[in-house]
Design an enzyme around this catalytic site. Sequence first.
Site, PDB file in Angstrom:
ATOM      1  N   LYS A 127       9.121 -22.778  -7.028  1.00  0.00           N
ATOM      2  CA  LYS A 127       9.451 -22.770  -8.226  1.00  0.00           C
ATOM      3  C   LYS A 127      10.488 -21.466  -8.408  1.00  0.00           C
ATOM      4  O   LYS A 127      11.433 -21.458  -9.163  1.00  0.00           O
ATOM      5  CB  LYS A 127       8.317 -22.568  -9.057  1.00  0.00           C
ATOM      6  CG  LYS A 127       7.614 -23.782  -9.233  1.00  0.00           C
ATOM      7  CD  LYS A 127       6.296 -24.055 -10.020  1.00  0.00           C
ATOM      8  CE  LYS A 127       5.924 -25.350  -9.958  1.00  0.00           C
ATOM      9  NZ  LYS A 127       4.401 -25.429 -10.430  1.00  0.00           N
ATOM     10  N   GLN A 179      -0.268 -21.342 -12.370  1.00  0.00           N
ATOM     11  CA  GLN A 179      -0.433 -22.368 -11.204  1.00  0.00           C
ATOM     12  C   GLN A 179      -1.999 -22.848 -11.305  1.00  0.00           C
ATOM     13  O   GLN A 179      -2.540 -22.256 -11.254  1.00  0.00           O
ATOM     14  CB  GLN A 179       0.158 -21.906  -9.755  1.00  0.00           C
ATOM     15  CG  GLN A 179       0.306 -22.913  -9.077  1.00  0.00           C
ATOM     16  CD  GLN A 179       1.269 -24.107  -8.987  1.00  0.00           C
ATOM     17  OE1 GLN A 179       2.474 -23.819  -9.459  1.00  0.00           O
ATOM     18  NE2 GLN A 179       0.580 -25.291  -9.102  1.00  0.00           N
ATOM     19  N   ASP A 234       5.301 -26.150 -19.107  1.00  0.00           N
ATOM     20  CA  ASP A 234       4.717 -27.018 -18.456  1.00  0.00           C
ATOM     21  C   ASP A 234       4.305 -28.370 -19.358  1.00  0.00           C
ATOM     22  O   ASP A 234       3.836 -29.511 -19.148  1.00  0.00           O
ATOM     23  CB  ASP A 234       3.293 -26.566 -17.891  1.00  0.00           C
ATOM     24  CG  ASP A 234       3.677 -26.311 -16.451  1.00  0.00           C
ATOM     25  OD1 ASP A 234       4.411 -27.015 -15.803  1.00  0.00           O
ATOM     26  OD2 ASP A 234       2.676 -25.425 -15.828  1.00  0.00           O
TER      27      ASP A 234
END
Length: 283
Positions: free
Chosen positions: A53, A97, A120
């Site tokens: 990422k 995460q 997200d």
Amino acid sequence: MTAQLIDGNALAKQIRGEVAQRVAALAARGRQPGLAVILVGDDPASQVYVKHKVADCESVGMRSILERYPASLSEADLLARLQALNADPTVHGILVQMPLPKHIHPQRVIETISTAKDVDGYSVQSAGDLVCGLPGFRPCTPYGCMKLIETTGVDLKGKHAVVIGRSNTVGKPMALLLLQANATVTVCHSGTPDLGAHTRQADVVVAAVGRRNVLTAGMVKPGAIVIDVGMNKKDDGKLCGDVDFDGVKEVAGWITPVPGGVGPMTRAMLLVNTLESAERDAT
Ligand code: NAP
């Protein structure tokens, strides 16, 4: 092979190119999109994901802020750090995460991230926006699947789509996005008897289960679009999806490979969400 391959690597590359151009346009106005990535603990798979990422951000000219914390980090300290990032005007997206250590409640963490930075798309607000058809961040994996389906040129209006799996991060938002695109949607799960009876009627099948060979050739309507979200390991340790690729590619009209299908698109859509957050902030 009768099916056309839907190349997620190629589409993700094209999207990264478009993102890089829009990042450059923002830079000309003195703005740079910023993504904060938080990793708690030392889960090996998570370490690889965050590394990718961060590299993706750099490849398109975005700023990334990678913060690593030990697994012993308290929930209160993590929430405090998220509040600080919420208030930081140089940060346009925040990603924590998953999975988190057991003592940290994931939904409390997600709900602490400002809705304006929830790239997200996991918060209850983002999910509600999707349910109601309002603008908001779409979860990156189903968002990427929709882009993959778009490349086939098939209009989903009037088509029957079957989603296998009903997780909050993949299956449910996938079903809602297909519904928004005017497909007629069926959602299957572990309690669905005779999965094949549903998938054989589907013009589009999205498999998001996490089990090899959930979808085999005899379960697919000839010419269907098959999107494989699953990430599993074969006996030889190699990555594979939920779909029996070798069998299904002889029946389907289009199919995504694993690797090289949904995975790269999930990463690309994270960049799109972060960019859009920064563009909104700049207006
Ligand atoms: P999850 O939370 O474990 O959900 C799996 C879903 O599959 C559940 O809804 C479950 O039903 C259903 N299911 C289990 N066995 C089934 C069966 N035999 N028939 C039909 N449905 C069944 O997983 P997830 O987070 O949605 O992820 C799914 C897969 O996609 C995993 O392999 C994951 O690694 C992968 N993934 C890939 C990406 C990517 O970027 N490529 C991103 C995210 C996830 P119940 O609800 O009834 O338990």
